[in-house]
Design a protein around this motif. Structure first.
Motif, PDB file in Angstrom:
ATOM      1  N   SER A  34       0.849  -1.193   0.000  1.00 10.71           N
ATOM      2  CA  SER A  34       0.000   0.000   0.000  1.00 10.71           C
ATOM      3  C   SER A  34       0.886   1.246   0.000  1.00 10.71           C
ATOM      4  CB  SER A  34      -0.911   0.008   1.225  1.00 10.71           C
ATOM      5  OG  SER A  34      -0.152   0.042   2.423  1.00 10.71           O
ATOM      6  N   PRO A  35       0.350   2.404  -0.397  1.00 14.97           N
ATOM      7  CA  PRO A  35       1.168   3.622  -0.461  1.00 14.97           C
ATOM      8  C   PRO A  35       1.863   3.971   0.851  1.00 14.97           C
ATOM      9  CG  PRO A  35      -0.878   3.954  -1.634  1.00 14.97           C
ATOM     10  CD  PRO A  35      -0.995   2.627  -0.945  1.00 14.97           C
ATOM     11  N   ASN A  36       1.222   3.726   1.986  1.00 16.76           N
ATOM     12  CA  ASN A  36       1.849   4.031   3.276  1.00 16.76           C
ATOM     13  C   ASN A  36       2.642   2.868   3.852  1.00 16.76           C
ATOM     14  OD1 ASN A  36      -0.097   2.259   4.194  1.00 16.76           O
ATOM     15  ND2 ASN A  36      -1.234   3.766   5.387  1.00 16.76           N
ATOM     16  N   GLY A  37       2.674   1.756   3.125  1.00 16.81           N
ATOM     17  CA  GLY A  37       3.454   0.606   3.545  1.00 16.81           C
ATOM     18  C   GLY A  37       2.849  -0.226   4.650  1.00 16.81           C
ATOM     19  N   ALA A  38       1.633   0.115   5.086  1.00 15.19           N
ATOM     20  CA  ALA A  38       1.023  -0.597   6.216  1.00 15.19           C
ATOM     21  C   ALA A  38       0.455  -1.952   5.832  1.00 15.19           C
ATOM     22  CB  ALA A  38      -0.070   0.262   6.839  1.00 15.19           C
ATOM     23  N   SER A  85      -4.536   2.470  -5.368  1.00 14.19           N
ATOM     24  CA  SER A  85      -4.784   3.886  -5.661  1.00 14.19           C
ATOM     25  C   SER A  85      -3.869   4.725  -4.778  1.00 14.19           C
ATOM     26  CB  SER A  85      -6.244   4.243  -5.389  1.00 14.19           C
ATOM     27  OG  SER A  85      -6.553   4.070  -4.012  1.00 14.19           O
ATOM     28  N   LYS A  86      -3.671   5.990  -5.141  1.00 11.50           N
ATOM     29  CA  LYS A  86      -2.804   6.861  -4.347  1.00 11.50           C
ATOM     30  C   LYS A  86      -3.312   7.023  -2.920  1.00 11.50           C
ATOM     31  CE  LYS A  86      -0.911   9.641  -8.141  1.00 11.50           C
ATOM     32  NZ  LYS A  86      -0.792  11.005  -8.712  1.00 11.50           N
ATOM     33  N   SER A  87      -4.626   7.008  -2.754  1.00  9.21           N
ATOM     34  CA  SER A  87      -5.222   7.156  -1.431  1.00  9.21           C
ATOM     35  C   SER A  87      -5.105   5.896  -0.585  1.00  9.21           C
ATOM     36  CB  SER A  87      -6.699   7.527  -1.566  1.00  9.21           C
ATOM     37  OG  SER A  87      -7.427   6.446  -2.137  1.00  9.21           O
ATOM     38  N   GLY A  88      -4.842   4.764  -1.229  1.00  9.11           N
ATOM     39  CA  GLY A  88      -4.806   3.502  -0.527  1.00  9.11           C
ATOM     40  C   GLY A  88      -6.183   2.939  -0.224  1.00  9.11           C
ATOM     41  N   GLU A  89      -7.218   3.556  -0.783  1.00 14.28           N
ATOM     42  CA  GLU A  89      -8.586   3.131  -0.496  1.00 14.28           C
ATOM     43  C   GLU A  89      -9.093   2.084  -1.476  1.00 14.28           C
ATOM     44  OE1 GLU A  89     -10.824   6.727  -0.521  1.00 14.28           O
ATOM     45  OE2 GLU A  89     -10.004   7.443   1.389  1.00 14.28           O
ATOM     46  N   GLN A  90      -8.437   1.965  -2.629  1.00 13.29           N
ATOM     47  CA  GLN A  90      -8.896   1.032  -3.647  1.00 13.29           C
ATOM     48  C   GLN A  90      -7.734   0.226  -4.205  1.00 13.29           C
ATOM     49  OE1 GLN A  90     -10.903   3.667  -6.430  1.00 13.29           O
ATOM     50  NE2 GLN A  90     -12.872   3.370  -5.399  1.00 13.29           N
ATOM     51  N   ALA A 127      -4.636   5.693 -13.075  1.00  8.24           N
ATOM     52  CA  ALA A 127      -4.052   6.782 -13.852  1.00  8.24           C
ATOM     53  C   ALA A 127      -4.840   8.065 -13.631  1.00  8.24           C
ATOM     54  CB  ALA A 127      -4.043   6.425 -15.343  1.00  8.24           C
ATOM     55  N   GLN A 128      -4.253   9.178 -14.082  1.00  7.81           N
ATOM     56  CA  GLN A 128      -4.935  10.474 -14.053  1.00  7.81           C
ATOM     57  C   GLN A 128      -5.484  10.777 -12.651  1.00  7.81           C
ATOM     58  OE1 GLN A 128      -3.874  11.882 -16.906  1.00  7.81           O
ATOM     59  NE2 GLN A 128      -5.838  12.276 -17.882  1.00  7.81           N
ATOM     60  N   ASN A 129      -4.589  10.718 -11.627  1.00  9.81           N
ATOM     61  CA  ASN A 129      -4.992  10.990 -10.240  1.00  9.81           C
ATOM     62  C   ASN A 129      -6.152  10.110  -9.788  1.00  9.81           C
ATOM     63  OD1 ASN A 129      -3.062  13.032  -9.626  1.00  9.81           O
ATOM     64  ND2 ASN A 129      -4.241  14.479 -10.865  1.00  9.81           N
ATOM     65  N   ASP A 130      -6.063   8.847 -10.129  1.00 15.23           N
ATOM     66  CA  ASP A 130      -7.045   7.838  -9.721  1.00 15.23           C
ATOM     67  C   ASP A 130      -8.421   8.028 -10.353  1.00 15.23           C
ATOM     68  OD1 ASP A 130      -5.038   6.791  -8.178  1.00 15.23           O
ATOM     69  OD2 ASP A 130      -5.849   7.472  -6.262  1.00 15.23           O
ATOM     70  N   ARG A 131      -8.502   8.831 -11.408  1.00 19.40           N
ATOM     71  CA  ARG A 131      -9.783   8.979 -12.106  1.00 19.40           C
ATOM     72  C   ARG A 131     -10.011   7.856 -13.111  1.00 19.40           C
ATOM     73  NH1 ARG A 131      -7.722  14.197 -12.655  1.00 19.40           N
ATOM     74  NH2 ARG A 131      -7.449  13.882 -14.891  1.00 19.40           N
ATOM     75  N   ASP A 132      -8.910   7.298 -13.606  1.00 20.81           N
ATOM     76  CA  ASP A 132      -8.988   6.275 -14.648  1.00 20.81           C
ATOM     77  C   ASP A 132      -8.235   5.020 -14.223  1.00 20.81           C
ATOM     78  OD1 ASP A 132     -10.337   8.101 -16.213  1.00 20.81           O
ATOM     79  OD2 ASP A 132      -8.598   8.592 -17.455  1.00 20.81           O
ATOM     80  N   ILE A 133      -8.506   3.948 -14.932  1.00 18.55           N
ATOM     81  CA  ILE A 133      -7.736   2.720 -14.855  1.00 18.55           C
ATOM     82  C   ILE A 133      -7.235   2.404 -16.258  1.00 18.55           C
ATOM     83  CG2 ILE A 133      -7.878   0.212 -14.526  1.00 18.55           C
ATOM     84  CD1 ILE A 133      -9.982   0.769 -12.355  1.00 18.55           C
TER      85      ILE A 133
END
Length: 205
Positions: A34-38, A85-90, A127-133
């Motif tokens: 995950s982005p935060n490594g957790a 995702s960048k947020s780590g939510e998806q 992609a595109q700030n998590d707007r696209d895949i």
């Protein structure tokens, strides 16, 4: 790293093994921090045609999905890639079952399955700030999906053999795809009809 006996985790500084994950892990396991490594997302195998995703706590190395009985279930064949995702939510996954799947991490559920590929899907990324895949596969194509509408918005062709992998720049607006044809293709995702540049192994420019 992925081995026949499971997923092994090493300390990059000491090169010592700090975890060995063996339960529910197929030989073709895909993994992603995950982005935060957790958390570490790992593809799992439940037997038969059941391939799922497991989340592992990187502090205790406990498989949370097994402990809480909350695996992410949906794929019917091995998972080739996992991306956060960048947020780590998806999460987004690509599979031999020809689908790209979008997952909600907190709710442990499948949000949508994109099934427009005509052959195995080898990689998928946000992609595109998590707007696209974006995804690539053995049907020689790259595809772009809009998450909000759950629709395919672009089909990119040009590779003459199977596309094996893709990656994006830090901004998520330049996609690189690589195929068995020996060509790297660069796609500008800010363009509704992405412009392409080709890089070949003999290209010295």
């Amino acid at each position: 790293s992925v081995h026949e006996d499971g997923v092994q985790v090493f300390d990059a500084a000491t090169k010592e093994r700090i975890a060995h994950l063996t339960k529910q892990v197929p030989v073709q396991a895909a993994i992603a921090f995950s982005p935060n490594g957790a958390l570490l997302a790992v593809s799992g195998y439940t037997g038969g045609d059941g391939y799922d995703l497991h989340l592992v706590d990187t502090t205790t190395w406990q498989n949370l999905s097994l402990a809480n009985n909350t695996p992410l279930i949906g794929h019917k064949q091995p998972v080739n890639s996992i991306a956060w995702s960048k947020s780590g939510e998806q999460l987004v996954t690509a599979s031999f079952d020809r689908t790209v799947k979008l997952w909600d991490v907190a709710e442990h559920k499948l949000l949508h399955s994109f099934d427009t590929h005509a052959a195995q899907v080898t990689a998928a990324r946000f992609a595109q700030n998590d707007r696209d895949i974006v995804s690539v596969g053995w049907d020689y194509s790259f595809r772009r999906y809009e998450i909000a509408t759950k629709q395919q918005t672009y089909l990119g062709r040009g590779h003459t053999k199977r596309v094996q992998w893709c990656d994006l720049n830090a901004q998520g607006d330049l996609l690189a795809t690589v195929g068995e044809d020996g060509v790297i293709r660069l796609w500008d995702l800010q363009d509704p009809a992405p412009a392409v540049r080709e890089l070949r192994h003999t290209d010295k420019s």
